[in-house]
Scaffold this motif. Sequence first.
Motif, PDB file in Angstrom:
ATOM      1  N   SER A  72       0.850  -1.329   0.139  1.00  0.00           N
ATOM      2  CA  SER A  72       0.012  -0.008  -0.051  1.00  0.00           C
ATOM      3  C   SER A  72       0.942   1.338   0.075  1.00  0.00           C
ATOM      4  O   SER A  72       1.879   1.289   0.551  1.00  0.00           O
ATOM      5  N   THR A  74      -0.044   3.815   1.956  1.00  0.00           N
ATOM      6  CA  THR A  74      -0.024   4.329   3.179  1.00  0.00           C
ATOM      7  C   THR A  74       1.284   4.118   3.801  1.00  0.00           C
ATOM      8  O   THR A  74       1.957   4.512   4.421  1.00  0.00           O
ATOM      9  N   MET A  75       1.643   2.540   3.445  1.00  0.00           N
ATOM     10  CA  MET A  75       2.996   2.092   4.175  1.00  0.00           C
ATOM     11  C   MET A  75       3.922   2.676   3.573  1.00  0.00           C
ATOM     12  O   MET A  75       5.015   3.070   4.221  1.00  0.00           O
ATOM     13  N   GLN A  78       4.819   6.662   4.687  1.00  0.00           N
ATOM     14  CA  GLN A  78       4.851   6.885   5.945  1.00  0.00           C
ATOM     15  C   GLN A  78       6.575   6.422   6.183  1.00  0.00           C
ATOM     16  O   GLN A  78       7.145   7.141   6.934  1.00  0.00           O
ATOM     17  N   GLU A 105      -5.402   8.144   6.960  1.00  0.00           N
ATOM     18  CA  GLU A 105      -4.505   7.098   7.670  1.00  0.00           C
ATOM     19  C   GLU A 105      -4.464   6.984   9.164  1.00  0.00           C
ATOM     20  O   GLU A 105      -3.569   6.417   9.777  1.00  0.00           O
ATOM     21  N   GLU A 106      -5.593   7.716   9.707  1.00  0.00           N
ATOM     22  CA  GLU A 106      -5.991   7.454  11.206  1.00  0.00           C
ATOM     23  C   GLU A 106      -4.507   7.859  11.971  1.00  0.00           C
ATOM     24  O   GLU A 106      -4.145   7.289  13.141  1.00  0.00           O
ATOM     25  N   GLY A 108      -1.509   7.780  11.497  1.00  0.00           N
ATOM     26  CA  GLY A 108      -0.260   6.603  11.484  1.00  0.00           C
ATOM     27  C   GLY A 108       1.117   7.312  11.530  1.00  0.00           C
ATOM     28  O   GLY A 108       1.731   6.694  12.443  1.00  0.00           O
ATOM     29  N   LEU A 112       2.808   5.907  14.630  1.00  0.00           N
ATOM     30  CA  LEU A 112       3.453   4.952  14.473  1.00  0.00           C
ATOM     31  C   LEU A 112       5.190   5.330  14.579  1.00  0.00           C
ATOM     32  O   LEU A 112       5.961   4.938  14.922  1.00  0.00           O
ATOM     33  N   HIS A 236       6.776  -2.912   9.430  1.00  0.00           N
ATOM     34  CA  HIS A 236       5.400  -2.615   8.956  1.00  0.00           C
ATOM     35  C   HIS A 236       4.449  -3.939   8.928  1.00  0.00           C
ATOM     36  O   HIS A 236       3.183  -3.969   8.995  1.00  0.00           O
TER      37      HIS A 236
ATOM     38  N   VAL B 231      -8.474   0.250  13.162  1.00  0.00           N
ATOM     39  CA  VAL B 231      -7.847   1.736  13.172  1.00  0.00           C
ATOM     40  C   VAL B 231      -6.369   1.427  12.974  1.00  0.00           C
ATOM     41  O   VAL B 231      -5.465   1.969  12.204  1.00  0.00           O
ATOM     42  N   TRP B 232      -5.851   0.283  13.708  1.00  0.00           N
ATOM     43  CA  TRP B 232      -4.210   0.339  13.547  1.00  0.00           C
ATOM     44  C   TRP B 232      -3.803  -0.515  12.269  1.00  0.00           C
ATOM     45  O   TRP B 232      -2.966  -0.191  11.743  1.00  0.00           O
ATOM     46  N   ARG B 234      -5.252   0.196   9.478  1.00  0.00           N
ATOM     47  CA  ARG B 234      -5.073   1.323   8.624  1.00  0.00           C
ATOM     48  C   ARG B 234      -3.798   2.115   8.596  1.00  0.00           C
ATOM     49  O   ARG B 234      -2.998   2.590   7.998  1.00  0.00           O
ATOM     50  N   ARG B 235      -3.463   2.530  10.077  1.00  0.00           N
ATOM     51  CA  ARG B 235      -2.359   3.095  10.381  1.00  0.00           C
ATOM     52  C   ARG B 235      -1.139   2.548   9.776  1.00  0.00           C
ATOM     53  O   ARG B 235       0.033   3.095   9.324  1.00  0.00           O
ATOM     54  N   HIS B 236      -1.130   1.163   9.775  1.00  0.00           N
ATOM     55  CA  HIS B 236       0.073   0.276   9.309  1.00  0.00           C
ATOM     56  C   HIS B 236       0.042   0.254   7.668  1.00  0.00           C
ATOM     57  O   HIS B 236       1.223  -0.292   7.621  1.00  0.00           O
ATOM     58  N   GLY B 238      -2.156  -1.688   6.384  1.00  0.00           N
ATOM     59  CA  GLY B 238      -2.650  -2.902   5.842  1.00  0.00           C
ATOM     60  C   GLY B 238      -3.851  -2.992   5.330  1.00  0.00           C
ATOM     61  O   GLY B 238      -4.599  -4.022   5.187  1.00  0.00           O
TER      62      GLY B 238
END
Lengths: 364, 364
Positions: A72, A74-75, A78, A105-106, A108, A112, A236, B231-232, B234-236, B238
């Motif tokens: 993704s 998102t990953m 970040q 992305e909440e 992240g 994180l 991740h 939620v996590w 999405r943060r990761h 995944g």
Amino acid sequence: MSTLSPFVAAFRQAAYPIGGHGRRNMQVLKEVLNELDDKLESDNYGTGEGIESFQAEMAAFLGKDKAIFFPSGTMAQQIALRIWCDEKGIRKVAYHPLSHLEIHEEDGLKELHQIESILLGEKDRLIRLDEILEMQADIACLLIELPQREIGGQLPPYEELVAISAHCRAKGIKLHLDGARLYEVLPFYQKTAAELCALFDSVYISFYKGIGGVAGAILAGDEAFIAKSKVWKRRHGGDLISLYPYFLSASYYFKQRAHKMGQYYGEAIELAALFNSCHLVTTLPHVPVTNMFHVHIALPKEKLEPILTALYAETGVGLIHYLRESSEGVCSFEVSIGDAYAKIPKDVLKHAFERLDAVLSEAK
Amino acid sequence: MSTLSPFVAAFRQAAYPIGGHGRRNMQVLKEVLNELDDKLESDNYGTGEGIESFQAEMAAFLGKDKAIFFPSGTMAQQIALRIWCDEKGIRKVAYHPLSHLEIHEEDGLKELHQIESILLGEKDRLIRLDEILEMQADIACLLIELPQREIGGQLPPYEELVAISAHCRAKGIKLHLDGARLYEVLPFYQKTAAELCALFDSVYISFYKGIGGVAGAILAGDEAFIAKSKVWKRRHGGDLISLYPYFLSASYYFKQRAHKMGQYYGEAIELAALFNSCHLVTTLPHVPVTNMFHVHIALPKEKLEPILTALYAETGVGLIHYLRESSEGVCSFEVSIGDAYAKIPKDVLKHAFERLDAVLSEAK
């Protein structure tokens, strides 16, 4: 299917959706796999000829040393920002207030990676050059999204990107490109991906957006950056034993569609003009600069939904399956041109927009 | 294929590999998709009938309120531990020194979640009950892996698990099950998955290990825990737009193989006895307690590799494609029984082990 709203059901039944590449169903992946030998081996935790050669091909396309495939964006993004923050010893980055990182992305990046974000510019427009030049905050990295999706896919002039890049290099700020839709901006700039990416230290591209793959992303940069990305990808939980359903479909649809972005761009200009010819309708931008734009219709959702539901059934053309109330009494939605648009007979399209104009005139 | 070592090439050419379910190639996914209608829609960021019904089915199988599908176990387990640490306000967990989190995840737990790990027990054996009962450290969560893969898939007695669970509940310590190979332990314990999972607050299971799917994992627990996991996820990075290549193959091969674990277990006992009948060979455990075990052969790699290469070519039976030098002059590898074992004709298997014994006797 019994739980669909009449609006969504009418959209699905319409023979001619205006956006996208067609439905996201099993056929998308079956078509890819049918081309391949049953005995072709899976990749194995990021190794294997298939994934490695696709990564090399994408690195060359983007004009970077190396590229790595991610499940993704998102990953991938970040991780890019984390690497630049670690390198600079600064836990701060800057981007647009409607960046994917900020709204989808909440948090992240904060939760994180403990990275703080400075929001540059305003929600309803692009970041201005002077805002970058005059920024006081000490940041590790500036992220630029091309096109800026949440405001209809707008783009700054190329000369502005050159100036941003020069400024960041002079100040030691890393410049990252959120190029989820990178292919889609090349016809406007009349540049190759590599020419554009040369202004940036790292770049991410997506394969399910403009390209229409199943999922997945590429992150590209110099060798040290990609070596670190690989470690972070494992941390991740993105270093899967098999990513082939994603990178094989990415590769397949990239070959089918990356060269068609000029066509989609031209079609977006044509379609936006059709929308703008209707009462109560405006597009953002007025003249698209990519294959995407936003449509605003000055009616509240409860009035507009039944109008569109009837229009889809009557004309066979499906405009959209959801409506956002972007402000009091105004609905908006996004249009992204893909293979579906060219399949609509011209007279069917013309009739649909004549009818849209007529029903909206009555609804005023 | 030209870059394969003679040893790996001989293994690949052997008609009868002893472990696994067959090669991890395109056919694995094609077989799943061929069963499905082309028009079946993709999931969409974790929503859709297919993914939701599979999650519900897995929650029921594990006897938990809710379950959520993840692209990887690495992601699922870090998130489980993070949630329990946040809930307890303690950034400390305990697990075995050879836990996946400790040796295969590039310190993701520390680097992404700032969680410290207390290593319980020793590398060459299971954690003992007294080590848990006497632990002084204040931890949020204890992770137990069933079976303990890196030591040949060993298992504690069920009564010990009951005692561990009772202790953790009394002390307010959350108990997480690393059940990557959970199915594989059920025949030994003679329990259902739900009976076993009732001892734990959260559980993760994998679909590409014993089950032989493409990739993916399930995390299960109570409703609040799974809401936070989402939620996590999405943060990761995944929470992919489409996870269907993974959860559809997980579902397909789960139905095909989850009920065959008793058969695999019996076959592992039979095969380990064949290994133990050979000179220089021992298995760990001596009598397997699951479908997996480790094989130790008291020869250095440079002597053993050509012996096995020749054996595969001569007998058509492939034992393994890699050798670890686990200690000076001793090689080891892992065997995990799947569908492949039952396909080996008994006389072919018998002959292969007679030849193995003969060549190892000469090599002493």
